[in-house]
Design a protein around this motif. Structure first.
Motif, PDB file in Angstrom:
ATOM      1  N   CYS A 287       0.868  -1.370   0.033  1.00 20.18           N
ATOM      2  CA  CYS A 287      -0.217   0.261   0.361  1.00 20.18           C
ATOM      3  C   CYS A 287       1.331   1.539  -0.144  1.00 20.18           C
ATOM      4  O   CYS A 287       0.355   2.443  -0.376  1.00 20.18           O
ATOM      5  N   HIS A 288       2.500   1.223   0.487  1.00 19.39           N
ATOM      6  CA  HIS A 288       3.141   2.439   0.020  1.00 19.39           C
ATOM      7  C   HIS A 288       3.299   2.158  -0.753  1.00 19.39           C
ATOM      8  O   HIS A 288       3.822   1.329  -1.675  1.00 19.39           O
ATOM      9  N   PRO A 289       3.813   3.660  -2.183  1.00 15.20           N
ATOM     10  CA  PRO A 289       3.653   3.617  -3.173  1.00 15.20           C
ATOM     11  C   PRO A 289       5.084   2.758  -3.533  1.00 15.20           C
ATOM     12  O   PRO A 289       5.733   1.982  -4.897  1.00 15.20           O
ATOM     13  N   ALA A 290       6.289   3.306  -2.924  1.00 10.19           N
ATOM     14  CA  ALA A 290       7.763   2.996  -2.800  1.00 10.19           C
ATOM     15  C   ALA A 290       7.640   0.861  -2.348  1.00 10.19           C
ATOM     16  O   ALA A 290       8.129   0.717  -3.866  1.00 10.19           O
ATOM     17  N   VAL A 291       6.894   0.905  -2.034  1.00  4.94           N
ATOM     18  CA  VAL A 291       7.146  -1.102  -2.086  1.00  4.94           C
ATOM     19  C   VAL A 291       6.659  -1.703  -2.711  1.00  4.94           C
ATOM     20  O   VAL A 291       7.011  -2.457  -3.750  1.00  4.94           O
ATOM     21  N   PHE A 292       5.145  -1.066  -3.121  1.00  4.76           N
ATOM     22  CA  PHE A 292       4.258  -1.291  -4.431  1.00  4.76           C
ATOM     23  C   PHE A 292       5.327  -1.077  -5.373  1.00  4.76           C
ATOM     24  O   PHE A 292       5.474  -2.099  -6.352  1.00  4.76           O
ATOM     25  N   ARG A 293       6.325  -0.659  -6.056  1.00  2.00           N
ATOM     26  CA  ARG A 293       6.474  -0.110  -7.183  1.00  2.00           C
ATOM     27  C   ARG A 293       7.937  -1.155  -7.340  1.00  2.00           C
ATOM     28  O   ARG A 293       7.957  -1.710  -8.150  1.00  2.00           O
ATOM     29  N   VAL A 294       8.628  -0.793  -6.016  1.00  2.00           N
ATOM     30  CA  VAL A 294      10.019  -2.856  -6.393  1.00  2.00           C
ATOM     31  C   VAL A 294       9.292  -3.619  -6.275  1.00  2.00           C
ATOM     32  O   VAL A 294       9.919  -5.095  -7.165  1.00  2.00           O
ATOM     33  N   VAL A 295       7.875  -3.997  -5.547  1.00  2.00           N
ATOM     34  CA  VAL A 295       7.591  -5.599  -6.046  1.00  2.00           C
ATOM     35  C   VAL A 295       7.314  -5.318  -7.714  1.00  2.00           C
ATOM     36  O   VAL A 295       7.382  -6.385  -8.474  1.00  2.00           O
ATOM     37  N   ASP A 296       6.564  -4.237  -7.862  1.00  2.00           N
ATOM     38  CA  ASP A 296       6.358  -4.363  -9.598  1.00  2.00           C
ATOM     39  C   ASP A 296       7.371  -4.469 -10.550  1.00  2.00           C
ATOM     40  O   ASP A 296       7.262  -5.463 -11.625  1.00  2.00           O
ATOM     41  N   THR A 340      -0.548   7.054  -8.665  1.00  5.80           N
ATOM     42  CA  THR A 340       1.004   6.753  -8.208  1.00  5.80           C
ATOM     43  C   THR A 340       1.174   5.261  -8.496  1.00  5.80           C
ATOM     44  O   THR A 340       2.912   5.148  -8.629  1.00  5.80           O
ATOM     45  N   TYR A 341       0.859   4.527  -9.094  1.00  3.63           N
ATOM     46  CA  TYR A 341       1.093   2.776  -8.264  1.00  3.63           C
ATOM     47  C   TYR A 341       1.005   2.839  -9.565  1.00  3.63           C
ATOM     48  O   TYR A 341       2.175   1.481  -9.919  1.00  3.63           O
ATOM     49  N   PHE A 342       0.440   2.965 -10.637  1.00  4.84           N
ATOM     50  CA  PHE A 342       1.051   2.363 -12.184  1.00  4.84           C
ATOM     51  C   PHE A 342       1.081   3.940 -12.909  1.00  4.84           C
ATOM     52  O   PHE A 342       0.018   4.631 -13.842  1.00  4.84           O
ATOM     53  N   PRO A 343       2.091   4.843 -12.800  1.00  3.42           N
ATOM     54  CA  PRO A 343       2.540   6.367 -13.101  1.00  3.42           C
ATOM     55  C   PRO A 343       2.054   5.966 -14.619  1.00  3.42           C
ATOM     56  O   PRO A 343       2.586   7.212 -16.085  1.00  3.42           O
ATOM     57  N   TYR A 344       3.256   5.028 -15.481  1.00  2.00           N
ATOM     58  CA  TYR A 344       3.193   4.741 -17.206  1.00  2.00           C
ATOM     59  C   TYR A 344       1.895   4.256 -18.059  1.00  2.00           C
ATOM     60  O   TYR A 344       1.760   3.558 -18.957  1.00  2.00           O
ATOM     61  N   ALA A 345       0.622   4.066 -16.744  1.00  3.43           N
ATOM     62  CA  ALA A 345      -0.391   3.642 -17.408  1.00  3.43           C
ATOM     63  C   ALA A 345      -1.546   4.816 -18.098  1.00  3.43           C
ATOM     64  O   ALA A 345      -1.706   5.491 -17.480  1.00  3.43           O
ATOM     65  N   SER A 346      -2.696   4.118 -18.919  1.00  5.65           N
ATOM     66  CA  SER A 346      -3.287   5.467 -18.917  1.00  5.65           C
ATOM     67  C   SER A 346      -4.344   4.794 -17.939  1.00  5.65           C
ATOM     68  O   SER A 346      -5.137   4.095 -17.485  1.00  5.65           O
ATOM     69  N   PRO A 347      -4.395   6.334 -17.403  1.00  7.28           N
ATOM     70  CA  PRO A 347      -5.938   6.465 -16.142  1.00  7.28           C
ATOM     71  C   PRO A 347      -6.668   6.113 -16.317  1.00  7.28           C
ATOM     72  O   PRO A 347      -7.650   5.169 -15.488  1.00  7.28           O
ATOM     73  N   SER A 348      -7.771   5.904 -17.456  1.00 10.88           N
ATOM     74  CA  SER A 348      -9.310   5.634 -17.780  1.00 10.88           C
ATOM     75  C   SER A 348      -8.993   4.016 -17.888  1.00 10.88           C
ATOM     76  O   SER A 348      -9.812   3.311 -17.748  1.00 10.88           O
ATOM     77  N   LEU A 349      -8.113   3.408 -18.548  1.00  5.26           N
ATOM     78  CA  LEU A 349      -7.865   2.789 -18.588  1.00  5.26           C
ATOM     79  C   LEU A 349      -7.483   1.341 -16.745  1.00  5.26           C
ATOM     80  O   LEU A 349      -8.448   0.268 -16.557  1.00  5.26           O
ATOM     81  N   VAL A 350      -7.191   2.062 -16.245  1.00  3.82           N
ATOM     82  CA  VAL A 350      -6.525   1.617 -15.027  1.00  3.82           C
ATOM     83  C   VAL A 350      -7.848   1.377 -14.278  1.00  3.82           C
ATOM     84  O   VAL A 350      -8.143   0.791 -13.485  1.00  3.82           O
ATOM     85  N   VAL A 351      -8.659   2.645 -14.227  1.00  2.00           N
ATOM     86  CA  VAL A 351     -10.054   2.830 -13.741  1.00  2.00           C
ATOM     87  C   VAL A 351     -10.705   1.782 -14.194  1.00  2.00           C
ATOM     88  O   VAL A 351     -11.793   0.835 -13.637  1.00  2.00           O
ATOM     89  N   THR A 352     -10.512   1.614 -15.339  1.00  2.00           N
ATOM     90  CA  THR A 352     -12.026   0.614 -15.645  1.00  2.00           C
ATOM     91  C   THR A 352     -11.523  -1.293 -15.407  1.00  2.00           C
ATOM     92  O   THR A 352     -12.276  -1.340 -15.007  1.00  2.00           O
ATOM     93  N   LEU A 353     -10.193  -1.238 -15.348  1.00  4.07           N
ATOM     94  CA  LEU A 353      -9.780  -2.077 -14.963  1.00  4.07           C
ATOM     95  C   LEU A 353     -10.189  -2.784 -13.765  1.00  4.07           C
ATOM     96  O   LEU A 353      -9.903  -4.421 -12.914  1.00  4.07           O
ATOM     97  N   LEU A 354     -10.212  -1.466 -12.644  1.00  3.59           N
ATOM     98  CA  LEU A 354     -10.122  -1.998 -11.375  1.00  3.59           C
ATOM     99  C   LEU A 354     -10.999  -2.038 -10.999  1.00  3.59           C
ATOM    100  O   LEU A 354     -11.862  -2.427  -9.663  1.00  3.59           O
ATOM    101  N   GLN A 355     -12.404  -2.241 -11.369  1.00  5.19           N
ATOM    102  CA  GLN A 355     -13.879  -2.106 -11.904  1.00  5.19           C
ATOM    103  C   GLN A 355     -13.695  -3.931 -11.285  1.00  5.19           C
ATOM    104  O   GLN A 355     -13.410  -4.425 -11.805  1.00  5.19           O
ATOM    105  N   HIS A 356     -14.594  -4.181  -9.922  1.00 10.41           N
ATOM    106  CA  HIS A 356     -14.637  -5.509  -9.651  1.00 10.41           C
ATOM    107  C   HIS A 356     -15.623  -6.604  -9.611  1.00 10.41           C
ATOM    108  O   HIS A 356     -16.727  -5.675 -10.029  1.00 10.41           O
TER     109      HIS A 356
END
Length: 493
Positions: A287-296, A340-356
């Motif tokens: 949940c901390h962006p720095a850790v997420f970016r390393v894991v990712d 912050t977690y997906f800086p290189y992605a299309s924001p609209s695509l991220v929002v759509t993919l995040l839909q559960h």
């Protein structure tokens, strides 16, 4: 491990006899013999620790019933204890004997006896700073009056001082010197697995002074992370987060530990992967962006190195789902934007993919699938290609949320899906399987046969059952058929 035990057993008997001889006579000859063999004995102790740390205390006493006698003889030999390296390894070995949850009086007595030996060693431990003097002056005891029961009080005294030091900030009159904190962390290296020292380990990890450089020694971080991975220590998520934020190699080693588990475990057991990740506290810490970016990034490199291995893909998807759940649980109003977690992605695509999918009626699943397919096609093959990286970046984002690809496969099996948007769903599946292919190659790939079809079906069935459980899909008969087919295919694979 088995070969190490065989070799160690032979050396064990040799050194047991040597220690008995050294213990019985204090002559010039025995002293010279001790000094002559000390380097080899230190290496034996180190090998002994490498074996003991992989075993629980009951297994240790069963495999080495006289281990207590051997270590006690070492504790009584001043020529061995004269070397700091010997002291450190000896403490490591003794810590392995302590059972955090004794099941009977015998294990409780062993714990008490072991703590007595540790107290004896600690009372004579030669530190760079006068830690022993600090303990005893504060509590009113001489070094020789150390008892196991005092360990807890000593630790609490230091924890209190660390926290007071942290709160006082720049109040230099009551502030613990950085050099002293460094020395304290070095002293704790062989002691991190002792339950009594867990509060001190946590206080050191969460301590933040105003020094421009890290004050805790790297060996301390390494020891804590190793103990955490081996489940030899219990720390809250906040302390583990501090560990990984302050020492990047610890987080990297944790991810390598995860990948190693994936390599040596059976394929397509997503529930097991989920439990293992949660035990490692990875989703919560991410949940901390720095850790997420390393894991990712480590998942990215693993996918590149393994050419998109199914085990790594499955682990990434499980991690992402657990991460999103942890993020929502931590704070309903997110402290960090998803960009912050997906800086290189299309924001609209991220929002759509995040839909559960659980939040969308099952009959409407084809609508977000069509939007996802259209947006990906526009990015990969259209004018916005340069805005969000190449095909791999888009594919890497999409496979985070791989359940949408599985749902697309399910939709293609339904007449309604085939009538509504077969091309969009086919493109999505083809892109999921071959992101680097061109448009013509991708067209040739749609509903195509492969040599690994059995493993693909196994993965699809396992992911479907896993997803149905989380979506609370009630389908008793299909679920039963899927499990039967999965069992049969696993027997053939």
């Amino acid at each position: 491990m088995a070969q190490d035990l065989v070799a160690l057993s032979s050396d064990y008997q040799f050194w047991m006899q040597k220690l008995s001889v050294w213990d019985q006579a204090s002559t010039l000859e025995t002293q010279q013999d001790t000094c002559l063999h000390l380097p080899q004995f230190q290496e034996f102790l180190r090998q002994m620790y490498e074996v003991l740390k992989e075993m629980d205390s009951s297994a240790i006493t069963e495999r080495f019933p006289t281990i207590g006698q051997l270590l006690a003889k070492v504790c009584r030999n001043p020529f061995i204890l004269a070397y700091d390296e010997s002291q450190k390894i000896l403490i490591w070995c003794l810590c392995c004997l302590i059972n955090k949850d004794p099941r009977n009086s015998g294990e409780s007595k062993l714990n008490s006896w072991t703590r007595g030996l540790l107290s004896c060693i600690l009372s004579t431990f030669r530190f760079d700073i006068k830690e022993v003097g600090l303990f005893t002056r504060g509590l009113g005891y001489a070094p020789t009056a150390y008892y196991p029961g005092l360990l807890k009080n000593m630790v609490l005294s230091l924890v209190s001082e660390l926290r007071e030091n942290h709160l006082n900030g720049f109040n230099t009159q009551r502030r613990m010197a950085p050099e002293r904190i460094t020395s304290l962390s070095r002293v704790c290296v062989p002691l991190v697995t002792l339950p009594e020292f867990e509060p001190l380990v946590e206080a050191l990890l969460t301590y933040h002074g105003h020094e421009p450089q890290e004050v805790l020694c790297p060996e301390f971080f390494d020891a804590v992370n190793e103990a955490f991975l081996l489940k030899k220590i219990s720390l809250p998520a906040s302390a583990i987060l501090c560990l990984w934020l302050r020492h990047l190699p610890s987080l990297e080693n944790t991810m390598l530990h995860l990948f190693e588990k994936l390599v040596f475990s059976e394929r397509n057991f997503l529930r097991r992967i989920e439990c293992f990740m949660k035990d490692l506290l990875l989703p919560e810490a991410a949940c901390h962006p720095a850790v997420f970016r390393v894991v990712d990034e480590m998942f990215r490199y693993a996918l590149l190195e393994t050419d998109g291995a199914p085990e790594v893909l499955a682990a990434l998807q499980v991690f992402t789902r657990c991460f999103v759940e942890a993020l929502e649980k931590e704070n309903k109003q997110l402290r960090f934007a998803f960009k912050t977690y997906f800086p290189y992605a299309s924001p609209s695509l991220v929002v759509t993919l995040l839909q559960h999918p659980k939040d969308i009626p099952r009959g409407l699943w084809s609508q977000p699938l069509r939007r996802i397919s259209e947006m990906l096609q526009e990015i990969v093959e259209g004018q916005t290609h340069g805005s969000y990286g190449g095909p791999f970046e888009s594919w890497f984002l999409f496979v985070h949320f791989g359940e949408w690809a599985d749902i697309a496969a399910e939709q293609l099996l339904m007449v309604e899906a085939e009538a509504e948007a077969p091309e969009a769903l086919l493109w999505l599946l083809a892109f999921s399987g071959s992101p680097g292919a061109g448009r013509r190659q991708r067209s040739q790939t749609m509903i195509a046969q492969t040599d690994a079809i059995t493993h693909e079906v196994i993965g699809f069935l396992d992911q479907t059952l896993y997803r149905w459980d989380h979506l609370c899909v009630e389908a008793p008969r299909p679920r039963e058929l899927a499990r039967e087919l999965l069992t049969e295919l696993r027997g053939q694979a």
